[in-house]
Design a protein around this motif. Structure first.
Motif, PDB file in Angstrom:
ATOM      1  N   GLY A 163       0.810  -1.216   0.000  1.00 22.01           N
ATOM      2  CA  GLY A 163       0.000   0.000   0.000  1.00 22.01           C
ATOM      3  C   GLY A 163       0.842   1.263   0.000  1.00 22.01           C
ATOM      4  O   GLY A 163       2.069   1.235  -0.044  1.00 22.01           O
ATOM      5  N   GLY A 164       0.169   2.374   0.026  1.00 21.20           N
ATOM      6  CA  GLY A 164       0.836   3.660   0.127  1.00 21.20           C
ATOM      7  C   GLY A 164       1.194   4.278  -1.206  1.00 21.20           C
ATOM      8  O   GLY A 164       0.491   4.106  -2.204  1.00 21.20           O
ATOM      9  N   ALA A 165       2.306   4.998  -1.202  1.00 24.05           N
ATOM     10  CA  ALA A 165       2.713   5.773  -2.374  1.00 24.05           C
ATOM     11  C   ALA A 165       3.064   4.881  -3.559  1.00 24.05           C
ATOM     12  O   ALA A 165       2.788   5.236  -4.708  1.00 24.05           O
ATOM     13  CB  ALA A 165       3.892   6.669  -2.026  1.00 24.05           C
ATOM     14  N   VAL A 166       3.665   3.738  -3.303  1.00 21.90           N
ATOM     15  CA  VAL A 166       4.041   2.833  -4.407  1.00 21.90           C
ATOM     16  C   VAL A 166       2.798   2.333  -5.122  1.00 21.90           C
ATOM     17  O   VAL A 166       2.744   2.289  -6.354  1.00 21.90           O
ATOM     18  CB  VAL A 166       4.888   1.653  -3.868  1.00 21.90           C
ATOM     19  CG1 VAL A 166       5.175   0.652  -4.975  1.00 21.90           C
ATOM     20  CG2 VAL A 166       6.173   2.160  -3.257  1.00 21.90           C
ATOM     21  N   ARG A 167       1.762   1.978  -4.367  1.00 23.48           N
ATOM     22  CA  ARG A 167       0.521   1.518  -4.980  1.00 23.48           C
ATOM     23  C   ARG A 167      -0.133   2.640  -5.797  1.00 23.48           C
ATOM     24  O   ARG A 167      -0.638   2.409  -6.894  1.00 23.48           O
ATOM     25  CB  ARG A 167      -0.452   1.007  -3.930  1.00 23.48           C
ATOM     26  CG  ARG A 167      -1.752   0.503  -4.568  1.00 23.48           C
ATOM     27  CD  ARG A 167      -2.712  -0.086  -3.596  1.00 23.48           C
ATOM     28  NE  ARG A 167      -2.511  -1.442  -3.158  1.00 23.48           N
ATOM     29  CZ  ARG A 167      -2.480  -2.531  -3.928  1.00 23.48           C
ATOM     30  NH1 ARG A 167      -2.558  -2.423  -5.214  1.00 23.48           N
ATOM     31  NH2 ARG A 167      -2.345  -3.719  -3.418  1.00 23.48           N
ATOM     32  N   ALA A 168      -0.113   3.847  -5.272  1.00 21.84           N
ATOM     33  CA  ALA A 168      -0.688   4.983  -5.994  1.00 21.84           C
ATOM     34  C   ALA A 168       0.067   5.249  -7.286  1.00 21.84           C
ATOM     35  O   ALA A 168      -0.544   5.489  -8.334  1.00 21.84           O
ATOM     36  CB  ALA A 168      -0.699   6.222  -5.110  1.00 21.84           C
ATOM     37  N   THR A 190       1.922   3.098  -9.061  1.00 23.70           N
ATOM     38  CA  THR A 190       1.667   2.033 -10.033  1.00 23.70           C
ATOM     39  C   THR A 190       0.242   2.129 -10.576  1.00 23.70           C
ATOM     40  O   THR A 190       0.002   1.841 -11.747  1.00 23.70           O
ATOM     41  CB  THR A 190       1.901   0.636  -9.420  1.00 23.70           C
ATOM     42  OG1 THR A 190       1.080   0.491  -8.264  1.00 23.70           O
ATOM     43  CG2 THR A 190       3.351   0.419  -9.085  1.00 23.70           C
ATOM     44  N   GLY A 191      -0.695   2.567  -9.745  1.00 23.00           N
ATOM     45  CA  GLY A 191      -2.063   2.765 -10.222  1.00 23.00           C
ATOM     46  C   GLY A 191      -2.140   3.841 -11.290  1.00 23.00           C
ATOM     47  O   GLY A 191      -2.805   3.672 -12.311  1.00 23.00           O
TER      48      GLY A 191
END
Length: 130
Positions: free
Chosen positions: A84-89, A91-92
């Protein structure tokens, strides 16, 4: 199945899921005869999108299906890998940008292949003579 549903309604696939529902509703309306399948051909210049002479509704429907499929596949692949967090955002957002680009390229390729098998003009039909 639960992961599939979560990804389909989660970020960024949700945008493409909504578009896919709109495309599905359009083709249901075409199926019942409420609208014509070429109703957008006069409104949108397919050549400007480099889609040749394919019907606009078909081209954009294919593009939507490809974008949804690509985003869904990326979401399912990234679900267990990305925390979760910034990495997920990030990649999204990357998927949100890359899926329509890849879908556009795939649609152009498919339209070119389709165009090779469809003649420019239909010749005279053969009629049986008695």
């Amino acid at each position: 199945m639960r992961t599939f549903a979560e990804v389909a309604v989660g970020f960024p696939v949700f945008h493409f899921t909504v578009a896919l529902l709109v495309v599905t509703a359009f083709w249901l309306l075409v199926a019942v005869g409420a609208v014509g399948s070429r109703c957008f051909d006069k409104d949108v210049d397919a050549a400007a999108w480099r889609l040749g002479e394919a019907p606009v509704a078909v081209s954009f429907s294919l593009m939507t299906v490809f974008a949804w499929s690509g985003a869904l596949a990326a979401g399912l692949f990234l679900e267990p890998v990305v925390s979760g967090g910034a990495v997920r955002a990030l990649t999204g957002f990357a998927v949100l940008v890359a899926a329509p680009v890849a879908a556009s390229l795939a649609t152009r390729l498919l339209v070119r292949l389709w165009r090779r098998h469809v003649p420019d003009e239909r010749g005279p039909s053969r009629t049986a003579t008695s």
